[in-house]
Write a protein that holds these residues in place. Structure first.
Motif, PDB file in Angstrom:
ATOM      1  N   LEU A 275      77.059  46.885  43.325  1.00 20.15           N
ATOM      2  CA  LEU A 275      76.146  46.003  42.621  1.00 20.15           C
ATOM      3  C   LEU A 275      74.968  45.780  43.561  1.00 20.15           C
ATOM      4  N   VAL A 276      73.742  45.951  43.066  1.00 25.04           N
ATOM      5  CA  VAL A 276      72.565  45.946  43.940  1.00 25.04           C
ATOM      6  C   VAL A 276      71.531  44.944  43.435  1.00 25.04           C
ATOM      7  N   ALA A 277      70.882  44.264  44.384  1.00 25.86           N
ATOM      8  CA  ALA A 277      69.742  43.406  44.044  1.00 25.86           C
ATOM      9  C   ALA A 277      68.555  44.325  43.748  1.00 25.86           C
ATOM     10  N   LEU A 278      68.093  44.290  42.527  1.00 26.87           N
ATOM     11  CA  LEU A 278      67.036  45.214  42.095  1.00 26.87           C
ATOM     12  C   LEU A 278      65.820  45.129  43.006  1.00 26.87           C
ATOM     13  N   ALA A 279      65.446  43.927  43.413  1.00 13.71           N
ATOM     14  CA  ALA A 279      64.258  43.726  44.247  1.00 13.71           C
ATOM     15  C   ALA A 279      64.432  44.298  45.651  1.00 13.71           C
ATOM     16  N   ARG A 280      65.670  44.619  46.048  1.00 15.84           N
ATOM     17  CA  ARG A 280      65.921  45.138  47.398  1.00 15.84           C
ATOM     18  C   ARG A 280      65.981  46.654  47.447  1.00 15.84           C
TER      19      ARG A 280
ATOM     20  N   ALA B 167      71.438  37.336  36.003  1.00 22.77           N
ATOM     21  CA  ALA B 167      70.158  36.630  35.853  1.00 22.77           C
ATOM     22  C   ALA B 167      69.387  36.565  37.161  1.00 22.77           C
ATOM     23  N   ARG B 168      70.038  36.876  38.284  1.00 20.08           N
ATOM     24  CA  ARG B 168      69.376  36.857  39.589  1.00 20.08           C
ATOM     25  C   ARG B 168      68.851  38.232  39.987  1.00 20.08           C
ATOM     26  N   GLY B 169      68.948  39.185  39.054  1.00 22.29           N
ATOM     27  CA  GLY B 169      68.382  40.502  39.318  1.00 22.29           C
ATOM     28  C   GLY B 169      69.341  41.490  39.949  1.00 22.29           C
TER      29      GLY B 169
ATOM     30  N   ILE C 222      71.406  38.474  49.990  1.00 22.21           N
ATOM     31  CA  ILE C 222      72.362  39.550  49.739  1.00 22.21           C
ATOM     32  C   ILE C 222      71.637  40.742  49.127  1.00 22.21           C
ATOM     33  N   THR C 223      71.801  41.900  49.746  1.00 20.79           N
ATOM     34  CA  THR C 223      71.106  43.098  49.272  1.00 20.79           C
ATOM     35  C   THR C 223      71.954  43.918  48.313  1.00 20.79           C
ATOM     36  N   TYR C 224      73.235  44.051  48.614  1.00 22.70           N
ATOM     37  CA  TYR C 224      74.125  44.732  47.671  1.00 22.70           C
ATOM     38  C   TYR C 224      75.559  44.286  47.914  1.00 22.70           C
ATOM     39  N   VAL C 225      76.408  44.573  46.933  1.00 21.97           N
ATOM     40  CA  VAL C 225      77.810  44.163  46.971  1.00 21.97           C
ATOM     41  C   VAL C 225      78.672  45.397  46.751  1.00 21.97           C
TER      42      VAL C 225
ATOM     43  N   THR D 242      83.039  40.239  38.065  1.00 26.37           N
ATOM     44  CA  THR D 242      82.724  38.818  37.943  1.00 26.37           C
ATOM     45  C   THR D 242      81.349  38.517  38.525  1.00 26.37           C
ATOM     46  N   LEU D 243      81.068  39.092  39.711  1.00 32.90           N
ATOM     47  CA  LEU D 243      79.757  38.881  40.320  1.00 32.90           C
ATOM     48  C   LEU D 243      78.653  39.531  39.489  1.00 32.90           C
ATOM     49  N   GLU D 244      78.945  40.671  38.874  1.00 38.97           N
ATOM     50  CA  GLU D 244      77.954  41.326  38.019  1.00 38.97           C
ATOM     51  C   GLU D 244      77.536  40.395  36.886  1.00 38.97           C
TER      52      GLU D 244
END
Length: 285
Positions: free
Chosen positions: A240-245, A229-231, A194-197, A222-224
């Protein structure tokens, strides 16, 4: 018993609504329409055939926000019929309740739909329809959960039933996956993909690196909390974004944006400084 038409342009939500309606002993039949045009065609045929015709519809469970005509538009059109079906609005938006009841709606049910709340809406429609003279076998008391849904975790556990309820709860199969509904099948998506929400009311749309998207009934907040802890980081009230992506951070005329694959997302002012600091620390190891 009631003959029902449910109208919603999001298929997983329509399937779940139909399953809950068909589980109620006061409902004789429940059919679905995925857009306003189809709904109006069915309703017109039902009205022309008369209340006891083969295509009769007693009550329409109607979403408000749809492509093309809205649910309110449909209700206004039905108001011009001599004997229109009853209307129950089912929506994620609270702000249209006054307009809905001005249009003589029987009830106004907010998403995510709770079985006991839907049962109360069915009871109200059943009473107003004039078909409540005899209590159908196995009928549930007002406001109670239909027998088909009581005493078990979710509708998805019944063979052949839609599994949207399981996906809606957002239950993780393992800590590294999230359950989503896709075409009547539960699929387990790796959180790492998942890259972003994107927030969509009380729902969230998950975007993956394959270009696919999945709707789950979980608020973004809730997802935030669950995925911090998953970045995953909040960059906007809607994203909401995956920092690594994050591939690129851009500042242009005071506006901050990030590029995540092909998507360009705006960063709110309150999150911009924190995001830059996180990306800087990440780049420095």
């Amino acid at each position: 018993m009631l003959r029902v038409l449910a109208v919603d342009d999001e298929k997983p939500l329509l399937e779940e609504l139909l399953y809950l309606l068909r589980s109620d002993p006061r409902v004789l039949s429940a059919e679905g329409a995925s857009d306003a045009t189809e709904a109006l065609r069915r309703i017109t045929r039902a009205v022309e055939g008369g209340p006891d015709g083969a295509d009769g519809i007693d009550v329409v469970f109607l979403d408000i926000h749809m492509a093309g005509l809205t649910g309110l538009d449909i209700a206004r059109l039905l108001a011009g019929f001599a004997r229109p079906p009853l209307i129950v609005f089912v929506t994620a938006h609270e702000g249209f309740a006054v307009q809905a009841f001005d249009l003589k709606a029987v009830d106004y049910v907010l998403k995510p739909v709770r079985p006991e709340r839907l049962a109360e809406a069915v009871r109200r429609a059943w009473t107003q329809s004039g078909r409540a003279g005899a209590q159908p076998a196995g009928a549930v008391p007002a406001g109670s959960v239909p027998a088909a849904t009581a005493g078990r975790p979710a509708a998805a556990e019944t063979p052949g039933a839609p599994v949207a309820a399981a996906a809606a709860r957002g239950a993780d199969r393992t800590p590294d996956q999230i359950a989503v509904e896709l075409g009547g099948v539960t699929r387990f998506v790796a959180i790492a993909d998942i890259t972003y929400v994107e927030a969509q009311g009380d729902y969230a749309r998950l975007h993956t690196d394959e270009g696919a998207s999945h709707l789950v009934r979980i608020p973004l907040a809730t997802l935030e909390e669950r995925w911090a802890a998953r970045g995953f980081v909040r960059i906007h009230r809607r994203h909401l974004v995956a920092l690594a992506r994050i591939d690129e951070l851009r500042l242009d005329s005071g506006t901050t944006t990030v590029r995540v694959g092909p998507a360009e997302l705006q960063v709110s002012r309150r999150h911009a400084r924190e995001l830059r600091d996180l990306l800087t620390r990440r780049a420095m190891g």
